[in-house]
Motif scaffolding. Structure first.
Motif, short mmCIF file in Angstrom:
data_model
loop_
_atom_site.label_atom_id
_atom_site.label_comp_id
_atom_site.label_asym_id
_atom_site.label_seq_id
_atom_site.Cartn_x
_atom_site.Cartn_y
_atom_site.Cartn_z
N ARG A 33 -50.43 15.22 43.61
CA ARG A 33 -49.44 16.19 44.06
C ARG A 33 -48.39 15.53 44.97
NH1 ARG A 33 -48.97 21.41 43.86
NH2 ARG A 33 -51.09 21.67 43.05
N MET A 34 -48.85 14.74 45.93
CA MET A 34 -47.92 14.08 46.84
C MET A 34 -46.99 13.13 46.08
SD MET A 34 -50.31 13.23 50.16
CE MET A 34 -48.97 12.37 50.96
N GLU A 53 -44.38 15.16 44.06
CA GLU A 53 -43.38 15.78 44.93
C GLU A 53 -42.43 14.74 45.52
OE1 GLU A 53 -46.04 19.65 46.41
OE2 GLU A 53 -45.84 17.89 47.71
N THR A 75 -40.20 13.16 42.79
CA THR A 75 -39.15 14.09 42.38
C THR A 75 -37.98 14.03 43.36
OG1 THR A 75 -40.69 15.61 41.27
CG2 THR A 75 -38.59 16.53 42.00
N ALA A 76 -38.28 14.06 44.66
CA ALA A 76 -37.22 13.95 45.67
C ALA A 76 -36.52 12.60 45.57
CB ALA A 76 -37.82 14.13 47.06
N LEU A 115 -46.78 19.11 37.98
CA LEU A 115 -47.08 19.83 39.22
C LEU A 115 -47.58 21.24 38.92
CD1 LEU A 115 -44.15 18.75 41.58
CD2 LEU A 115 -46.59 18.55 42.09
N ASP A 116 -46.99 21.88 37.94
CA ASP A 116 -47.39 23.24 37.57
C ASP A 116 -48.83 23.29 37.05
OD1 ASP A 116 -44.90 24.13 38.32
OD2 ASP A 116 -44.11 24.19 36.27
N ASP A 163 -44.18 8.88 55.54
CA ASP A 163 -44.44 9.45 54.22
C ASP A 163 -45.26 8.49 53.37
OD1 ASP A 163 -42.98 11.79 54.67
OD2 ASP A 163 -41.11 10.91 53.94
N GLN A 220 -42.24 18.13 37.14
CA GLN A 220 -42.38 19.55 37.47
C GLN A 220 -43.46 20.20 36.61
OE1 GLN A 220 -40.82 21.29 40.09
NE2 GLN A 220 -42.56 22.55 39.47
#
Length: 206
Positions: A152-153, A156, A159-160, A203-204, A138, A200
């Motif tokens: 984006r990566m 994401e 966030t995780a 990301l949107d 990753d 989030q």
């Protein structure tokens, strides 16, 4: 940083189902027993009076600090990549704030472990998994990305990563005994939940 860190410091994200869904990073002493106790909701043994410094602590507190130091270090690695690879200035700003918040927390937890007479990092060079940690693969993909793809990566993955940290913080709140540690986890939960909501929204917009 990640690029210079030995491979043995890299931790893998493992997702399983059923009993014992989370395998957490080692603390000290009997690693499996302590990790199992934290996951299954059984209380970790308290330190004896002779082991205590200014405040009581137990093996859950020790394990949490050791885990979260490693967890934070990976987040700082990711934030450092954003300095040169992110395109969106809001992503760069977020990454800078994450780094600014988590580096002092690493220093604080390292200080606690020193006071408790415990190592700041797990010994043995074994790879363990914890909630939200990225795999070495990753991190290589994130390192290779640039621009909007990186943004984006990063969002994401972070966030995780944050969700994993919140999960670990809740475990510490439930089973730890050290008052300073429990105060820190409140800060981690609040700050990182706010950042999850911010990510989030970003990301949107991508």
């Amino acid at each position: 940083m990640f690029i210079n860190r030995p491979a043995t410091r890299r931790l893998a994200l493992t997702v399983t189902t059923g009993a014992g869904a989370l395998a957490l990073l080692t603390a000290c002493g009997n690693t499996n027993d302590m990790a199992t106790g934290l996951i299954n909701g059984t209380s970790a043994p308290a330190a004896s009076p002779s082991q205590r410094s200014s405040a009581p602590f137990n093996n859950t507190d020790v394990m949490f600090a050791q885990m979260m130091i490693e967890h934070h270090k990976q987040a700082v690695d990711m934030a450092n990549l954003a300095e040169t690879r992110a395109k969106n200035p809001e992503v760069k700003d977020l990454a800078a704030r994450i780094k600014a918040a988590q580096e002092p927390e690493i220093a604080t937890m390292t200080g606690w472990l020193s006071e408790w007479g415990k190592p700041a990092a797990p010994s043995g060079g074994e790879e363990h998994s914890m909630p939200g940690m990225m795999t070495g693969e990753d991190m290589k993909k994130l390192q290779a990305a640039e621009g909007t793809e990186f943004d984006r990566m990063f969002l994401e993955m972070m966030t995780a990563h944050h969700r994993g940290a919140i999960k670990m913080a809740k475990m510490e709140q439930a089973r730890g005994v050290n008052p300073q540690t429990k105060e820190l986890v409140k800060t981690i939960e609040t700050t990182q939940q706010t950042e999850i909501e911010e990510m989030q929204k970003l990301l949107d917009q991508l």
